[in-house]
Write a protein that holds these residues in place. Structure first.
Motif, PDB file in Angstrom:
ATOM      1  N   SER A 128      51.610  36.756  56.165  1.00 24.98           N
ATOM      2  CA  SER A 128      50.245  37.252  56.139  1.00 24.98           C
ATOM      3  C   SER A 128      49.272  36.135  56.515  1.00 24.98           C
ATOM      4  N   GLU A 129      48.343  36.448  57.391  1.00 29.98           N
ATOM      5  CA  GLU A 129      47.337  35.457  57.772  1.00 29.98           C
ATOM      6  C   GLU A 129      46.365  35.237  56.611  1.00 29.98           C
ATOM      7  N   GLU A 130      46.140  36.316  55.841  1.00 30.46           N
ATOM      8  CA  GLU A 130      45.201  36.255  54.719  1.00 30.46           C
ATOM      9  C   GLU A 130      45.947  35.951  53.427  1.00 30.46           C
ATOM     10  N   ILE A 131      45.923  34.718  53.000  1.00 25.64           N
ATOM     11  CA  ILE A 131      46.533  34.381  51.726  1.00 25.64           C
ATOM     12  C   ILE A 131      45.389  34.190  50.737  1.00 25.64           C
ATOM     13  N   ASN A 132      45.208  35.178  49.866  1.00 20.84           N
ATOM     14  CA  ASN A 132      44.111  35.082  48.901  1.00 20.84           C
ATOM     15  C   ASN A 132      44.592  34.307  47.678  1.00 20.84           C
ATOM     16  N   PHE A 133      44.561  32.998  47.805  1.00 22.51           N
ATOM     17  CA  PHE A 133      45.072  32.191  46.696  1.00 22.51           C
ATOM     18  C   PHE A 133      44.070  32.138  45.543  1.00 22.51           C
ATOM     19  N   LYS A 134      42.815  32.456  45.839  1.00 20.64           N
ATOM     20  CA  LYS A 134      41.798  32.468  44.762  1.00 20.64           C
ATOM     21  C   LYS A 134      42.204  33.489  43.700  1.00 20.64           C
ATOM     22  N   LYS A 135      42.769  34.619  44.163  1.00 23.44           N
ATOM     23  CA  LYS A 135      43.221  35.666  43.239  1.00 23.44           C
ATOM     24  C   LYS A 135      44.356  35.114  42.353  1.00 23.44           C
ATOM     25  N   VAL A 136      45.228  34.329  42.965  1.00 21.50           N
ATOM     26  CA  VAL A 136      46.332  33.715  42.199  1.00 21.50           C
ATOM     27  C   VAL A 136      45.737  32.767  41.155  1.00 21.50           C
ATOM     28  N   LEU A 137      44.778  31.959  41.584  1.00 20.43           N
ATOM     29  CA  LEU A 137      44.179  30.964  40.677  1.00 20.43           C
ATOM     30  C   LEU A 137      43.462  31.615  39.497  1.00 20.43           C
ATOM     31  N   LYS A 138      42.970  32.839  39.713  1.00 21.62           N
ATOM     32  CA  LYS A 138      42.240  33.533  38.639  1.00 21.62           C
ATOM     33  C   LYS A 138      43.182  34.231  37.661  1.00 21.62           C
ATOM     34  N   SER A 139      44.425  34.426  38.042  1.00 21.04           N
ATOM     35  CA  SER A 139      45.369  35.152  37.180  1.00 21.04           C
ATOM     36  C   SER A 139      45.860  34.249  36.057  1.00 21.04           C
ATOM     37  N   GLU A 140      46.330  34.909  34.994  1.00 28.26           N
ATOM     38  CA  GLU A 140      46.824  34.114  33.874  1.00 28.26           C
ATOM     39  C   GLU A 140      48.292  33.757  34.098  1.00 28.26           C
ATOM     40  N   GLY A 141      48.599  32.505  33.838  1.00 26.64           N
ATOM     41  CA  GLY A 141      49.954  32.027  34.049  1.00 26.64           C
ATOM     42  C   GLY A 141      50.844  32.231  32.848  1.00 26.64           C
ATOM     43  N   PRO A 142      52.097  31.868  32.944  1.00 25.54           N
ATOM     44  CA  PRO A 142      52.687  31.246  34.119  1.00 25.54           C
ATOM     45  C   PRO A 142      52.841  32.229  35.286  1.00 25.54           C
ATOM     46  N   ILE A 143      52.562  31.729  36.471  1.00 25.38           N
ATOM     47  CA  ILE A 143      52.574  32.561  37.675  1.00 25.38           C
ATOM     48  C   ILE A 143      53.702  32.118  38.599  1.00 25.38           C
ATOM     49  N   PHE A 144      54.398  33.095  39.128  1.00 24.65           N
ATOM     50  CA  PHE A 144      55.469  32.802  40.087  1.00 24.65           C
ATOM     51  C   PHE A 144      55.028  33.334  41.444  1.00 24.65           C
ATOM     52  N   VAL A 145      54.963  32.450  42.418  1.00 23.32           N
ATOM     53  CA  VAL A 145      54.580  32.864  43.772  1.00 23.32           C
ATOM     54  C   VAL A 145      55.788  32.680  44.688  1.00 23.32           C
ATOM     55  N   HIS A 146      56.250  33.784  45.230  1.00 23.37           N
ATOM     56  CA  HIS A 146      57.398  33.750  46.141  1.00 23.37           C
ATOM     57  C   HIS A 146      56.853  33.851  47.563  1.00 23.37           C
ATOM     58  N   PHE A 147      57.012  32.790  48.323  1.00 17.65           N
ATOM     59  CA  PHE A 147      56.430  32.713  49.661  1.00 17.65           C
ATOM     60  C   PHE A 147      57.551  32.521  50.667  1.00 17.65           C
ATOM     61  N   LYS A 148      57.857  33.594  51.415  1.00  9.69           N
ATOM     62  CA  LYS A 148      58.906  33.493  52.443  1.00  9.69           C
ATOM     63  C   LYS A 148      58.332  32.764  53.658  1.00  9.69           C
ATOM     64  N   VAL A 149      58.980  31.693  54.060  1.00 10.47           N
ATOM     65  CA  VAL A 149      58.513  30.935  55.226  1.00 10.47           C
ATOM     66  C   VAL A 149      59.654  30.773  56.236  1.00 10.47           C
TER      67      VAL A 149
END
Ligand SMILES: Cc1ncc(C[n+]2csc(CCOP(=O)(O)OP(=O)(O)O)c2C)c(N)n1
Ligand SMILES: [Mg+2]
Length: 184
Positions: A134-155
């Motif tokens: 995705s060209e649009e990675i809204n990481f601000k939304k991730v930063l606002k969420s309560e952790g612990p947070i798991f982000v799976h990023f296929k590259v």
């Protein structure tokens, strides 16, 4: 998306968060994209970025972002269990999943047959994000969420053509420890 592009997209949305980065090319790529005193480029200890991130998150109220790899998290899967049980609300664990040991020649890992997001979910992680191409990675939304947070990023497989980090290991350590003690 290339791993360096994923690192660039995320790090451009970070401000004062502490960052622990996986060994090898991920650290070289992060350094190349942006070098800050909030960055700890881990050397040597494959598999331990998530554990270092957990220990750090438990000792600070600042947000801690870990750039990990599929090979490394598979080597230290118990770390996910510990993170879930310690439940640090300020920890964001990003797994840059290229389905291989990219830094040492792109030998395949089992991440092509094991869905790491599902592993995290089965352990109990409540906040899981999945990114791919995705060209649009809204990481601000991730930063606002309560952790612990798991982000799976296929590259994509492959490393950027970037040089080794021109800092001594002790310099990396001391600068980071100073940042923790005396935030800039
Ligand atoms: C215990 C240990 N085993 C092996 C290595 C060599 N090694 C360094 S980085 C790496 C690959 C890491 O793969 P991954 O975490 O998926 O990150 P990628 O480079 O693919 O982004 C390996 C095998 C090491 N440093 N330590
Ligand atoms: Mg990998």
């Amino acid at each position: 998306m290339e791993r360096i592009k994923a690192i660039k997209k995320i790090s451009s949305q970070l401000t004062k968060q502490l960052v622990i980065c996986n060994i090898g090319f991920p650290s070289r790529e992060l350094f190349h994209v942006k070098d800050l005193s909030t960055h700890f480029y881990m050397l040597g200890s494959m598999g331990l970025a998530s554990s270092i991130g957990l220990g750090l998150a438990m000792s600070t109220t600042r947000k801690v972002v870990v750039f990990d790899g599929d090979g490394s998290i598979l080597m230290n899967l118990g770390s996910l269990v510990t993170i879930f049980n310690q439940n640090p609300e300020n920890l964001i664990l990003i797994v840059l999943d290229n389905e291989c040991y990219g830094s040492t020649g792109s030998q395949c890992t089992y991440a092509s047959t094991v869905d790491l997001g599902k592993v995290a979910k089965s352990i109990g992680f409540k906040t899981i994000f999945f990114f791919k191409n995705s060209e649009e990675i809204n990481f601000k939304k991730v930063l606002k969420s309560e952790g612990p947070i798991f982000v799976h990023f296929k590259v994509k497989k492959g490393n950027a053509n970037v040089p080794v980090i021109p800092m001594e290991p002790v310099e990396i350590r001391d600068r980071f420890m100073d940042e923790i003690k005396n935030p800039k």
